[in-house]
Design a protein around this motif. Sequence first.
Motif, PDB file in Angstrom:
ATOM      1  N   VAL A  57       1.915   0.872 -10.525  1.00  0.00           N
ATOM      2  CA  VAL A  57       0.667   1.111  -9.811  1.00  0.00           C
ATOM      3  C   VAL A  57      -0.431   0.334 -10.537  1.00  0.00           C
ATOM      4  CG1 VAL A  57      -1.062   2.825  -9.148  1.00  0.00           C
ATOM      5  CG2 VAL A  57       1.378   3.385  -9.000  1.00  0.00           C
ATOM      6  N   VAL A  58      -1.067  -0.612  -9.838  1.00  0.00           N
ATOM      7  CA  VAL A  58      -2.061  -1.472 -10.507  1.00  0.00           C
ATOM      8  C   VAL A  58      -3.487  -1.181 -10.053  1.00  0.00           C
ATOM      9  CG1 VAL A  58      -0.439  -3.331 -10.995  1.00  0.00           C
ATOM     10  CG2 VAL A  58      -1.704  -3.342  -8.828  1.00  0.00           C
ATOM     11  N   GLY A  59      -3.673  -0.357  -9.033  1.00  0.00           N
ATOM     12  CA  GLY A  59      -5.037  -0.020  -8.615  1.00  0.00           C
ATOM     13  C   GLY A  59      -5.054   1.148  -7.651  1.00  0.00           C
ATOM     14  N   ILE A  60      -6.142   1.933  -7.705  1.00  0.00           N
ATOM     15  CA  ILE A  60      -6.376   2.987  -6.709  1.00  0.00           C
ATOM     16  C   ILE A  60      -7.240   2.353  -5.622  1.00  0.00           C
ATOM     17  CG2 ILE A  60      -7.477   5.222  -6.298  1.00  0.00           C
ATOM     18  CD1 ILE A  60      -6.868   5.884  -9.267  1.00  0.00           C
ATOM     19  N   ILE A  61      -6.829   2.519  -4.365  1.00  0.00           N
ATOM     20  CA  ILE A  61      -7.518   1.842  -3.263  1.00  0.00           C
ATOM     21  C   ILE A  61      -8.775   2.608  -2.853  1.00  0.00           C
ATOM     22  CG2 ILE A  61      -7.288   1.173  -0.824  1.00  0.00           C
ATOM     23  CD1 ILE A  61      -4.334   0.600  -1.381  1.00  0.00           C
ATOM     24  N   ASP A  62      -9.906   1.892  -2.744  1.00  0.00           N
ATOM     25  CA  ASP A  62     -11.139   2.467  -2.200  1.00  0.00           C
ATOM     26  C   ASP A  62     -11.172   2.317  -0.682  1.00  0.00           C
ATOM     27  OD1 ASP A  62     -12.643   3.196  -4.656  1.00  0.00           O
ATOM     28  OD2 ASP A  62     -12.407   1.055  -5.064  1.00  0.00           O
ATOM     29  N   THR A  63     -10.968   1.074  -0.227  1.00  0.00           N
ATOM     30  CA  THR A  63     -11.019   0.835   1.220  1.00  0.00           C
ATOM     31  C   THR A  63      -9.978  -0.196   1.632  1.00  0.00           C
ATOM     32  OG1 THR A  63     -12.661  -0.912   0.916  1.00  0.00           O
ATOM     33  CG2 THR A  63     -13.514   1.292   1.416  1.00  0.00           C
TER      34      THR A  63
ATOM     35  N   LEU B  43      -6.677  -7.386 -13.188  1.00  0.00           N
ATOM     36  CA  LEU B  43      -6.883  -7.755 -11.782  1.00  0.00           C
ATOM     37  C   LEU B  43      -8.347  -8.067 -11.469  1.00  0.00           C
ATOM     38  CD1 LEU B  43      -4.639  -5.514  -9.501  1.00  0.00           C
ATOM     39  CD2 LEU B  43      -4.561  -7.982  -9.792  1.00  0.00           C
TER      40      LEU B  43
ATOM     41  N   TYR C 288       3.698  -6.378   6.288  1.00  0.00           N
ATOM     42  CA  TYR C 288       2.464  -6.908   5.730  1.00  0.00           C
ATOM     43  C   TYR C 288       2.607  -7.065   4.217  1.00  0.00           C
ATOM     44  CZ  TYR C 288       1.530  -2.486   3.560  1.00  0.00           C
ATOM     45  OH  TYR C 288       1.647  -1.390   2.746  1.00  0.00           O
TER      46      TYR C 288
ATOM     47  N   ILE D  16       0.860  -1.175   0.000  1.00  0.00           N
ATOM     48  CA  ILE D  16       0.000   0.000   0.000  1.00  0.00           C
ATOM     49  C   ILE D  16       0.904   1.235   0.000  1.00  0.00           C
ATOM     50  CG2 ILE D  16      -1.697   1.296   1.351  1.00  0.00           C
ATOM     51  CD1 ILE D  16      -2.620  -1.454   2.485  1.00  0.00           C
TER      52      ILE D  16
ATOM     53  N   HIS E 265     -11.032   0.899  -9.216  1.00  0.00           N
ATOM     54  CA  HIS E 265     -10.310   1.474 -10.353  1.00  0.00           C
ATOM     55  C   HIS E 265      -8.939   0.819 -10.423  1.00  0.00           C
ATOM     56  CE1 HIS E 265      -9.709   4.366 -13.476  1.00  0.00           C
ATOM     57  NE2 HIS E 265      -8.609   4.824 -12.915  1.00  0.00           N
ATOM     58  N   LYS E 266      -8.809  -0.263 -11.192  1.00  0.00           N
ATOM     59  CA  LYS E 266      -7.567  -1.029 -11.245  1.00  0.00           C
ATOM     60  C   LYS E 266      -7.320  -1.510 -12.667  1.00  0.00           C
ATOM     61  CE  LYS E 266     -10.428  -4.830  -9.717  1.00  0.00           C
ATOM     62  NZ  LYS E 266     -10.879  -5.545  -8.536  1.00  0.00           N
ATOM     63  N   THR E 267      -6.186  -2.152 -12.901  1.00  0.00           N
ATOM     64  CA  THR E 267      -5.930  -2.699 -14.233  1.00  0.00           C
ATOM     65  C   THR E 267      -6.959  -3.796 -14.502  1.00  0.00           C
ATOM     66  OG1 THR E 267      -4.468  -4.497 -13.575  1.00  0.00           O
ATOM     67  CG2 THR E 267      -3.459  -2.336 -13.833  1.00  0.00           C
TER      68      THR E 267
ATOM     69  N   VAL F  43      -9.978  -3.203  -1.090  1.00  0.00           N
ATOM     70  CA  VAL F  43     -10.879  -3.103  -2.239  1.00  0.00           C
ATOM     71  C   VAL F  43     -10.408  -1.980  -3.158  1.00  0.00           C
ATOM     72  CG1 VAL F  43     -13.242  -2.564  -2.991  1.00  0.00           C
ATOM     73  CG2 VAL F  43     -12.868  -4.022  -0.996  1.00  0.00           C
ATOM     74  N   SER F  44     -10.326  -2.288  -4.457  1.00  0.00           N
ATOM     75  CA  SER F  44      -9.932  -1.310  -5.469  1.00  0.00           C
ATOM     76  C   SER F  44     -10.838  -1.503  -6.673  1.00  0.00           C
ATOM     77  CB  SER F  44      -8.461  -1.527  -5.859  1.00  0.00           C
ATOM     78  OG  SER F  44      -8.167  -0.845  -7.060  1.00  0.00           O
TER      79      SER F  44
ATOM     80  N   VAL G 111      -3.131   3.485 -14.073  1.00  0.00           N
ATOM     81  CA  VAL G 111      -4.513   3.751 -13.672  1.00  0.00           C
ATOM     82  C   VAL G 111      -4.823   5.232 -13.481  1.00  0.00           C
ATOM     83  CG1 VAL G 111      -4.812   1.486 -12.616  1.00  0.00           C
ATOM     84  CG2 VAL G 111      -3.938   3.375 -11.219  1.00  0.00           C
TER      85      VAL G 111
ATOM     86  N   LEU H 254      -2.244   0.557  -4.894  1.00  0.00           N
ATOM     87  CA  LEU H 254      -1.569  -0.737  -4.772  1.00  0.00           C
ATOM     88  C   LEU H 254      -0.410  -0.751  -5.745  1.00  0.00           C
ATOM     89  CD1 LEU H 254      -4.527  -3.260  -4.596  1.00  0.00           C
ATOM     90  CD2 LEU H 254      -2.775  -2.908  -2.847  1.00  0.00           C
ATOM     91  N   VAL H 255       0.777  -1.130  -5.263  1.00  0.00           N
ATOM     92  CA  VAL H 255       1.943  -1.195  -6.146  1.00  0.00           C
ATOM     93  C   VAL H 255       2.464  -2.634  -6.186  1.00  0.00           C
ATOM     94  CG1 VAL H 255       3.452  -0.361  -4.281  1.00  0.00           C
ATOM     95  CG2 VAL H 255       4.247  -0.262  -6.630  1.00  0.00           C
TER      96      VAL H 255
END
Lengths: 101, 101, 101, 101, 101
Positions: free
Chosen positions: D78-84, E19, E40, D3, E14-16, E11-12, D47, D56-57
């Motif tokens: 960078v493979v995703g923008i984190i929501d939660t 995924l 982690y 993260i 907006h991702k590639t 949770v993401s 993204v 997420l990297v």
Amino acid sequence: MQIAKVRGTVVSTHKTRSLTGTKLLLLQFMDAQGQPLPKYEVAGDLVGAGVNEWVLVSRGSAARIDDGMEHRPLDALVVGIIDTVTVENNRLYSKKDAERG
Amino acid sequence: MQIAKVRGTVVSTHKTRSLTGTKLLLLQFMDAQGQPLPKYEVAGDLVGAGVNEWVLVSRGSAARIDDGMEHRPLDALVVGIIDTVTVENNRLYSKKDAERG
Amino acid sequence: MQIAKVRGTVVSTHKTRSLTGTKLLLLQFMDAQGQPLPKYEVAGDLVGAGVNEWVLVSRGSAARIDDGMEHRPLDALVVGIIDTVTVENNRLYSKKDAERG
Amino acid sequence: MQIAKVRGTVVSTHKTRSLTGTKLLLLQFMDAQGQPLPKYEVAGDLVGAGVNEWVLVSRGSAARIDDGMEHRPLDALVVGIIDTVTVENNRLYSKKDAERG
Amino acid sequence: MQIAKVRGTVVSTHKTRSLTGTKLLLLQFMDAQGQPLPKYEVAGDLVGAGVNEWVLVSRGSAARIDDGMEHRPLDALVVGIIDTVTVENNRLYSKKDAERG
């Protein structure tokens, strides 16, 4: 990739044949505040970086992706000379400013 | 790659068949000031390095790029014997001087 | 590769099908003075190593080079049982002496 | 994956041709309590992540799996923008809350 | 592989595209004494692991070996739920005991 500063060179005449013609740079890693870290890497150079320039270094199999590097036993490669590093709209590093003074 | 000093050897007779004929060296990592680090690696050797010589060690899949190494389960390989390490025009290490002194 | 001592085993019945039949050892890393490090790895075993034996462990894609391991999601493999570790002509470890004593 | 929070950008005009058109972000790693770590990565971006977003990297060869990335010498993406991020039913991070507050 | 405990989820949206459909778990690493480490990983899950279960996590290209994972930009994957960890004939962890107590 990591940010590193070119510190010098490593010369090896007795090496695997596959390394012939690869220039090897000694790089010092920098942290994200622009301070030197006690960590270095010896990397191949594709971009002609010079001493004191800040560069981007790719490690692992990424070092063997570019044409002509596929068969060299490299685990680190200089892939770019850095012009600027910007953190939240502040200029952390600028090659032009560094060269001026 | 990292800079390391050859410290000794590791012998294993009961090993995977794919490792047969691979000489295994015990390497101690050196920092960029030429001081030993508390970190070591057991690496295959392609260049015939001897005890106390400074070498370049490639890690990861880079250890299996050279001819004949593709099918050996190695994650570290000595790829060159170091002649000189130069930092900002100062000689940090010279194999010739080390052998004399 | 790193030097490690076999400490025990890990059992997982609910796992990816590709891991079926792979014995998993719990390994403790040793430093180059023969002292245990606070670092471990769970590794597949190709050589039938037993508790307290010193072994060589390969990490990363090296763990999947040997026949039959190509399709297993392993990132660490025991590739040899160590007979001797020799540092500058001193015996740091000998399997025979360890078994006697 | 780790993260990380987007902190800024790195610009390099003199780079390997294979990196042309890759936007490079400066990422700061976060720990599992949501605190910044003294560790960063310069990563390619697929993204369109913006400053202060949590992402997420993926590192290593994972950075070159996606279409169009296979021939770029990247070791981080960078493979995703984190929501939660949810830890034991507690919300550690929520993009919506971060944007409001 | 490393031993880790499932702590939560990431949770993401907006991702590639590659995924899509990959469940992402937040894992905390455990040491070989069964204590949590300040380390982690966010990993894909192939085995349906739940919060508080101990799992085996493979990192690097090992995360993309299993069928259906080859084209996902993952650098970590949960490959098994741990039943027991045994160190020198002592049970360090048992899933059954953990669930009872």
